[in-house]
Write a protein that holds these residues in place. Structure first.
Motif, PDB file in Angstrom:
ATOM      1  N   VAL A   9     -92.135  79.184 -13.804  1.00  0.00           N
ATOM      2  CA  VAL A   9     -91.193  78.775 -14.847  1.00  0.00           C
ATOM      3  C   VAL A   9     -90.521  77.492 -14.383  1.00  0.00           C
ATOM      4  N   LEU A  51     -89.477  81.267 -21.334  1.00  0.00           N
ATOM      5  CA  LEU A  51     -89.780  82.552 -20.705  1.00  0.00           C
ATOM      6  C   LEU A  51     -89.755  83.678 -21.725  1.00  0.00           C
ATOM      7  N   LEU A  66     -89.170  80.812 -10.232  1.00  0.00           N
ATOM      8  CA  LEU A  66     -88.259  80.009 -11.026  1.00  0.00           C
ATOM      9  C   LEU A  66     -88.024  78.669 -10.329  1.00  0.00           C
ATOM     10  N   ARG A  73     -80.868  79.180 -14.032  1.00  0.00           N
ATOM     11  CA  ARG A  73     -81.747  80.134 -13.366  1.00  0.00           C
ATOM     12  C   ARG A  73     -81.297  81.576 -13.525  1.00  0.00           C
ATOM     13  N   LEU A  76     -82.622  83.367 -16.713  1.00  0.00           N
ATOM     14  CA  LEU A  76     -84.067  83.562 -16.626  1.00  0.00           C
ATOM     15  C   LEU A  76     -84.396  84.695 -15.672  1.00  0.00           C
ATOM     16  N   SER A  79     -83.473  88.111 -17.157  1.00  0.00           N
ATOM     17  CA  SER A  79     -84.431  88.559 -18.174  1.00  0.00           C
ATOM     18  C   SER A  79     -85.677  89.145 -17.530  1.00  0.00           C
TER      19      SER A  79
END
Length: 308
Positions: A9, A51, A66, A73, A76, A79
């Motif tokens: 990501v 994402l 990441l 960050r 993300l 999640s």
């Protein structure tokens, strides 16, 4: 054993230069997808703009790396962890200590692995330096981390914003090494942060530390260096002087100098695979805590505006 299906990501320079080759060279992993709103991704690998899109309709993934700016960050990572997905955090692991602590608690709760990946700790000279210093009395440490921001971070506006760390983005690499190789903890005594008039993050910093045994440490960070760049740590001990140069790649001891090939990111991914296979996490925030202390206690001095 099936490969760990991993998605990257954030497809910036670090992802392309380091993460992609390291994943390709490690049979424990298989690149399942890439995520970026700006980059087209890798030919033949499913690519998603966000994402959420990957998690909603993409191929199944076991882990994510990441490589985004730290300011975005946490959400993300949260999640991914909510779905039991293992998370590799590029350095620094977050924009604040609090959000990293929250991620660690979440990872522990769901049983996923969380890895704060301090890549400089895996430089060739670091492990032998740590072993050599373990039985020495530390007298003084000098850290000189000077580089040209226009060479290493051209056009990266996020790095000058709150949470972007400014000159501490490279400087935290030095702190990740020092906190790993010294036998005693260190703490901040004082700091001067030079901040350009048109920015909110520092372009230079002068810092003093002490370890719990009273040894003095001095750190000189500067993003205005031209010509030769400096990434050096010098440790004076009762048995002579140790020097780590080139960011930890070259180790010089009283007995001589050793320069080994770079293996930082392959070693990081080997470590991540081990954490996943054994159901553990590795989230050391000591380097980030020292940076936070510098912002908390440091004196701010305004300097000339910086224009990229």
């Amino acid at each position: 054993m099936d490969p760990i299906r991993i998605a990257i990501v954030g497809m910036g320079k670090i992802a392309r230069d380091q993460h992609l080759p390291a994943i390709a060279g490690n049979r424990a992993f298989g690149l399942a997808a890439t995520v970026s709103p700006h980059d087209p991704g890798v030919e033949g690998v499913p690519h998603f703009a966000g994402l959420d899109d990957l998690l909603a309709s993409g191929p199944a993934v076991d882990a994510v790396a990441l490589c985004t700016p730290p300011q975005v960050r946490h959400d993300l990572a949260s999640s991914a962890l909510a779905r039991g997905i293992h998370v590799f955090l590029e350095k620094p692991p977050g924009a604040t200590l609090g959000e990293v602590a929250a991620l660690q608690a979440q990872a522990d709760k769901v049983g996923a692995s969380l890895f704060a990946a301090w890549h400089s700790r895996f430089a060739a000279g670091v492990a032998p330096a740590r072993a050599w210093l373990a039985e020495r009395t530390i007298e003084r440490v000098t850290i000189t981390w000077r580089e040209d921001v226009r060479v290493w971070h051209p056009g990266q506006a996020w790095i000058w914003e709150p949470g972007g760390l400014g000159v501490f983005d490279p400087g935290i690499n030095a702190l990740s090494i020092v906190t790993h190789i010294l036998p005693r903890p260190i703490f901040l005594r004082g700091a001067k942060l030079e901040i350009p008039a048109n920015r909110v993050a520092p372009i230079a910093a002068d810092m003093t530390f002490s370890d719990t045994g009273g040894a003095a440490l001095h750190m000189d960070l500067d993003w205005r260096q031209t010509g030769p760049q400096s990434w050096d740590i010098v440790v004076e001990t009762d048995a002579g002087t140790l020097k780590l140069s080139q960011g930890g790649a070259v180790l010089t001891l009283p007995t001589g100098t050793d320069h080994a090939e770079d293996h930082e990111y392959p070693a990081l991914y080997a470590r991540f695979a081990t954490l996943i296979r054994t159901g553990r996490s590795d989230v050391d925030v000591a380097p980030l805590r020292l940076v936070a202390d510098a912002f908390l206690r440091g004196t701010r001095v305004t300097t000339n505006p910086f224009v990229d």
